[in-house]
Design an enzyme around this catalytic site. Sequence first.
Site, mmCIF file in Angstrom:
data_model
loop_
_atom_site.group_PDB
_atom_site.id
_atom_site.type_symbol
_atom_site.label_atom_id
_atom_site.label_comp_id
_atom_site.label_asym_id
_atom_site.label_seq_id
_atom_site.Cartn_x
_atom_site.Cartn_y
_atom_site.Cartn_z
ATOM 1 N N GLY A 2 -69.305 -109.090 -1.477
ATOM 2 C CA GLY A 2 -70.538 -108.571 -2.111
ATOM 3 C C GLY A 2 -71.128 -107.053 -1.803
ATOM 4 O O GLY A 2 -70.852 -106.599 -0.733
ATOM 5 N N CYS A 3 -71.472 -106.747 -2.795
ATOM 6 C CA CYS A 3 -72.108 -105.256 -2.696
ATOM 7 C C CYS A 3 -73.166 -105.107 -1.822
ATOM 8 O O CYS A 3 -73.112 -104.264 -0.656
ATOM 9 C CB CYS A 3 -72.644 -104.783 -4.151
ATOM 10 S SG CYS A 3 -73.711 -105.780 -5.083
ATOM 11 N N TYR A 4 -74.183 -106.033 -1.838
ATOM 12 C CA TYR A 4 -75.294 -106.052 -0.668
ATOM 13 C C TYR A 4 -74.796 -106.202 0.583
ATOM 14 O O TYR A 4 -75.355 -105.621 1.496
ATOM 15 C CB TYR A 4 -76.364 -107.253 -1.028
ATOM 16 C CG TYR A 4 -77.057 -106.688 -2.187
ATOM 17 C CD1 TYR A 4 -78.017 -105.575 -2.310
ATOM 18 C CD2 TYR A 4 -77.084 -107.559 -3.131
ATOM 19 C CE1 TYR A 4 -78.789 -105.618 -3.391
ATOM 20 C CE2 TYR A 4 -78.142 -107.353 -4.343
ATOM 21 C CZ TYR A 4 -78.907 -106.264 -4.240
ATOM 22 O OH TYR A 4 -79.597 -106.009 -5.507
#
Length: 346
Positions: free
Chosen positions: A149-151
């Site tokens: 995921g990006c986070y």
Amino acid sequence: MASVGIIGATGYVGTEIVRLLQNHPDINITSVVSHNFAGQKISDIYPNLKNVFEMECDELDIDKIADKAEVFVTALPHGISKEVIPKLVEKGKRIVDHSGDFRYKSVEVYEKWYNATHGMPHLLKLSAYGLPELHREEIKNAQIIGNPGCYPTCSILALAPLVKNRLVDTKNIIIDAASGVSGAGRKTDLPYQFCECDENFKAYSVSNHRHTSEIEQELSLLAEEEITVSFTPHLVPMKRGMLATIYANLNCEKSTSELIELYKEYYKNEYFVRILDEGKLPETKFVAGSNFIDIGLVVDKRLNRVVILSAIDNLGKGAAGQAVQVLNILFGLPEHRGLTNPGFYL
């Protein structure tokens, strides 16, 4: 030329992969798949691709598309992949998956945080977590790569040197991160409409965002002990970009310059990780449109706390760029091949 098919090519992540790969010197896009736009040219859906990449979208039929590519990138919603990935595995294909389905070691953790039954637990043994800076060797040998995921990408890489070297209190890490609206995907939900987002800055999923568990899993593996974090995501009124501000209490005395040198040594062989000099801090405009992550930090001597800041493009290192980096690994290419473009800045 290596061949890649993109399933879910007309979402934001999918079309960003197309944008990056259409000019890649060693990888050829041989299929773009879209259930909603099958039979239409992708350049009719995204006119920026006109005269550059005008392939017609295939219908999602694994039997018809499987022979078109060596590796498939799946950019589908969580849970939907279970209709696609097992069939690709049966046909001997390698997959880079953007859902959360193959990011976890534990089925129980996935099902708790995603509030859904994992449809493919028997395939987890074939998978690797797709963060090259931490799992490069596992990626090389895996059939399925769960693209992070990006986070988590923005947070894990920012904390890894401290956690690995046991320099911080592992029970009191706080992560505040803000993402551009494209992180929500190409959909029409009310919270992501212009009038709801413009000139507005808001937190969401406070204390229960699913990426919390992904961050905790990877940091715990690094520390070889259970780590918990307090993670709060925010939505920023911009298209792309992500900035994380992370607070961790030091368990020994360290200066800003000492920690910066530690980070530079830790990431000295990582092309996409840029450690900023003392007094400089990351900004999203420096990384938007690129696959770089910029990391800066400051030690608050008064509190014996380190504040780490990291910036990525949520569509770049947070999704599509990282997928291309993984593809380069799978094909035995230099990881930076096709990804050396700098951030847009303007």
